[in-house]
Design an enzyme around this catalytic site. Structure first.
Site, PDB file in Angstrom:
ATOM      1  N   LYS A 245       0.801  -1.236   0.000  1.00 20.64           N
ATOM      2  CA  LYS A 245       0.000   0.000   0.000  1.00 20.64           C
ATOM      3  C   LYS A 245       0.833   1.285   0.000  1.00 20.64           C
ATOM      4  O   LYS A 245       0.393   2.294  -0.546  1.00 20.64           O
ATOM      5  CB  LYS A 245      -0.933   0.016   1.212  1.00 20.64           C
ATOM      6  CG  LYS A 245      -2.089  -0.938   1.046  1.00 20.64           C
ATOM      7  CD  LYS A 245      -3.061  -0.819   2.187  1.00 20.64           C
ATOM      8  CE  LYS A 245      -4.236  -1.740   1.952  1.00 20.64           C
ATOM      9  NZ  LYS A 245      -5.211  -1.691   3.029  1.00 20.64           N
TER      10      LYS A 245
ATOM     11  N   ASP B 285      -9.906   3.088   2.290  1.00 22.23           N
ATOM     12  CA  ASP B 285      -9.909   2.492   3.637  1.00 22.23           C
ATOM     13  C   ASP B 285     -10.497   3.447   4.680  1.00 22.23           C
ATOM     14  O   ASP B 285     -11.102   3.008   5.657  1.00 22.23           O
ATOM     15  CB  ASP B 285      -8.479   2.094   4.059  1.00 22.23           C
ATOM     16  CG  ASP B 285      -8.055   0.768   3.441  1.00 22.23           C
ATOM     17  OD1 ASP B 285      -8.926  -0.009   3.013  1.00 22.23           O
ATOM     18  OD2 ASP B 285      -6.833   0.518   3.386  1.00 22.23           O
TER      19      ASP B 285
ATOM     20  N   GLY C  11     -13.566  -6.768  10.974  1.00 21.00           N
ATOM     21  CA  GLY C  11     -12.955  -6.091   9.836  1.00 21.00           C
ATOM     22  C   GLY C  11     -13.821  -6.152   8.587  1.00 21.00           C
ATOM     23  O   GLY C  11     -13.595  -5.409   7.632  1.00 21.00           O
TER      24      GLY C  11
HETATM   25  P1  NAP Z   1       1.097  -3.166   6.270  1.00 21.48           P
HETATM   26  O1  NAP Z   1       1.057  -1.832   5.662  1.00 21.48           O
HETATM   27  O2  NAP Z   1       2.088  -4.151   5.766  1.00 21.48           O
HETATM   28  O3  NAP Z   1       1.318  -2.974   7.846  1.00 21.48           O
HETATM   29  C1  NAP Z   1       1.341  -4.082   8.715  1.00 21.48           C
HETATM   30  C2  NAP Z   1       1.633  -3.613  10.126  1.00 21.48           C
HETATM   31  O4  NAP Z   1       1.506  -4.740  10.987  1.00 21.48           O
HETATM   32  C3  NAP Z   1       3.024  -3.038  10.320  1.00 21.48           C
HETATM   33  O5  NAP Z   1       2.963  -2.011  11.277  1.00 21.48           O
HETATM   34  C4  NAP Z   1       3.818  -4.236  10.857  1.00 21.48           C
HETATM   35  O6  NAP Z   1       4.837  -3.884  11.763  1.00 21.48           O
HETATM   36  C5  NAP Z   1       2.762  -4.960  11.650  1.00 21.48           C
HETATM   37  N1  NAP Z   1       3.030  -6.390  11.692  1.00 21.48           N
HETATM   38  C6  NAP Z   1       3.108  -7.236  10.629  1.00 21.48           C
HETATM   39  N2  NAP Z   1       3.361  -8.488  11.055  1.00 21.48           N
HETATM   40  C7  NAP Z   1       3.457  -8.420  12.411  1.00 21.48           C
HETATM   41  C8  NAP Z   1       3.730  -9.372  13.424  1.00 21.48           C
HETATM   42  N3  NAP Z   1       3.924 -10.663  13.137  1.00 21.48           N
HETATM   43  N4  NAP Z   1       3.769  -8.950  14.714  1.00 21.48           N
HETATM   44  C9  NAP Z   1       3.567  -7.642  15.014  1.00 21.48           C
HETATM   45  N5  NAP Z   1       3.316  -6.694  14.100  1.00 21.48           N
HETATM   46  C10 NAP Z   1       3.259  -7.080  12.809  1.00 21.48           C
HETATM   47  O7  NAP Z   1      -0.347  -3.889   6.168  1.00 21.48           O
HETATM   48  P2  NAP Z   1      -1.804  -3.193   6.102  1.00 21.48           P
HETATM   49  O8  NAP Z   1      -2.149  -2.960   4.689  1.00 21.48           O
HETATM   50  O9  NAP Z   1      -1.841  -2.104   7.087  1.00 21.48           O
HETATM   51  O10 NAP Z   1      -2.742  -4.430   6.559  1.00 21.48           O
HETATM   52  C11 NAP Z   1      -2.699  -4.906   7.880  1.00 21.48           C
HETATM   53  C12 NAP Z   1      -3.848  -5.877   8.124  1.00 21.48           C
HETATM   54  O11 NAP Z   1      -5.089  -5.191   7.986  1.00 21.48           O
HETATM   55  C13 NAP Z   1      -3.898  -7.048   7.130  1.00 21.48           C
HETATM   56  O12 NAP Z   1      -4.326  -8.190   7.824  1.00 21.48           O
HETATM   57  C14 NAP Z   1      -4.955  -6.611   6.138  1.00 21.48           C
HETATM   58  O13 NAP Z   1      -5.615  -7.722   5.522  1.00 21.48           O
HETATM   59  C15 NAP Z   1      -5.917  -5.866   7.047  1.00 21.48           C
HETATM   60  N6  NAP Z   1      -6.698  -4.856   6.330  1.00 21.48           N
HETATM   61  C16 NAP Z   1      -8.045  -4.980   6.324  1.00 21.48           C
HETATM   62  C17 NAP Z   1      -8.813  -4.048   5.682  1.00 21.48           C
HETATM   63  C18 NAP Z   1     -10.305  -4.181   5.686  1.00 21.48           C
HETATM   64  O14 NAP Z   1     -10.964  -3.602   4.824  1.00 21.48           O
HETATM   65  N7  NAP Z   1     -10.874  -4.865   6.660  1.00 21.48           N
HETATM   66  C19 NAP Z   1      -8.226  -2.968   5.031  1.00 21.48           C
HETATM   67  C20 NAP Z   1      -6.836  -2.862   5.087  1.00 21.48           C
HETATM   68  C21 NAP Z   1      -6.079  -3.823   5.728  1.00 21.48           C
HETATM   69  P3  NAP Z   1       6.292  -3.366  11.286  1.00 21.48           P
HETATM   70  O15 NAP Z   1       6.117  -1.891  11.061  1.00 21.48           O
HETATM   71  O16 NAP Z   1       7.157  -3.673  12.452  1.00 21.48           O
HETATM   72  O17 NAP Z   1       6.640  -4.128  10.052  1.00 21.48           O
END
Ligand code: NAP
Length: 288
Positions: free
Chosen positions: A69, A105, A236
């Site tokens: 993203k 979002d 979610g």
């Molecule tokens: P992203 O930009 O890659 O960010 C992920 C975040 O989670 C980062 O801060 C990362 O920490 C942290 N993280 C990842 N793996 C981790 C772990 N094992 N332990 C602790 N922290 C961890 O991803 P995103 O796009 O924000 O998406 C995050 C989640 O939200 C996903 O599951 C996605 O499917 C969901 N989502 C849902 C919707 C919806 O419409 N419901 C919309 C968007 C996203 P670091 O900074 O340390 O790497």
């Protein structure tokens, strides 16, 4: 569905994409709305290669998910205000062969948190990626007191500087902080690791509201913990449906029925992986 050489191809990109319901839900809506298009999933770790493929194949609407993203931004031709405000793109639309980034979002988060009193409340955002930015925009607009926790604290610090609030440096600080609203934006608990919680052993209170951005499973381990303690939980899926319907509106100008997505999701069968089988293609587990 009658697929012809005129059928348009849309895409969801991310890596991995085993959790994504976008191809099924988008394609269902296109068929109901009379739009001659399908959506397919293209999992790949290299965002520049994915953008090249979008240009080459003339893909009109691309849904962008974890982890692309933010990293996709330099490869696009322009950004809408929504994407600029959040600093992340979850939707790319091809407009006269120019790729423009949007962020739906925020609309999703606003919808999921509708009816919840946010002003002045102590809120916690777990994670600091693209979804966290959309949550931070919404909470700061609604004048919440914001706390952040992230595995990499420097990234949480950037959010705090941009959207206001305080970084909780350790997970122990999170457990001690009085909180009214908790939003998980990390992928912890996402299929297939659905037994994991970002707050294992946390003592939830009845007055708390807990939202998980993870939508597969519909009820994550975190939400189950919170529900069993009497807290209000928000799946979610609420965010997911609202942001997806907005993606289709931006691309086609057509407002599709969000209820249809609910119906598809509620009739989706439980995983049926047998002992010794690596997994299941039925990825959405209903809540217990
Ligand atoms: P992203 O930009 O890659 O960010 C992920 C975040 O989670 C980062 O801060 C990362 O920490 C942290 N993280 C990842 N793996 C981790 C772990 N094992 N332990 C602790 N922290 C961890 O991803 P995103 O796009 O924000 O998406 C995050 C989640 O939200 C996903 O599951 C996605 O499917 C969901 N989502 C849902 C919707 C919806 O419409 N419901 C919309 C968007 C996203 P670091 O900074 O340390 O790497």
């Amino acid at each position: 569905m009658n697929i012809t050489t005129k059928t348009k191809l849309n895409a969801v990109i991310g890596y991995p994409l085993a959790h994504s319901m976008s191809p099924l839900l988008h394609t269902t809506s296109y068929a109901s709305a009379g739009i001659d298009a399908i959506m397919l999933a293209f999992p790949h770790p290299d965002v520049s290669a994915l953008v090249q493929a979008i240009r080459t194949l003339g893909i009109g609407l691309t849904a962008v998910t974890i982890p692309h993203k933010e990293s996709i931004i330099p490869y696009l031709d322009g950004l809408d205000d929504s994407a600029r405000e959040v600093g992340a793109v979850n939707t790319v639309i091809s407009e006269n062969s120019m790729l423009r980034g949007y962020n739906t979002d925020v609309i999703g988060v606003e919808h999921a948190l509708r009816g919840i009193d946010i002003a002045g409340k102590n809120t916690l955002i777990l994670g600091a990626g693209g979804a966290a930015r959309a949550v931070a925009v919404t909470l700061s607009k609604k004048k919440a007191a914001q706390y952040y926790w992230n595995r990499t604290p420097q990234k949480a610090q950037i959010l705090a500087q941009q959207f206001g609030g305080t970084v909780l440096k350790t997970i122990e600080d999170v457990y001690k902080q009085p909180l009214d609203i908790i939003v998980n934006t990390t992928p912890i608990g996402m299929h297939p690791d659905s037994s994991a919680s970002p707050l294992p052993g946390y003592h939830f209170e009845q007055y708390q509201k807990v939202m998980d951005c993870v939508y597969n499973p519909l009820e994550t381990a975190l939400l189950k913990q919170a529900r069993l303690a009497g807290a209000q939980t928000i799946s979610g899926i609420e965010m997911f449906i609202a942001q997806g319907v907005e993606q289709i509106r931006l691309w086609s100008g057509i407002g599709v029925d969000p209820q249809e997505w609910r119906e598809v999701l509620s009739s989706w069968p439980r995983p049926t992986a047998k002992a010794g089988q690596a997994g299941s293609d039925r990825i959405l587990a209903k809540p217990e």
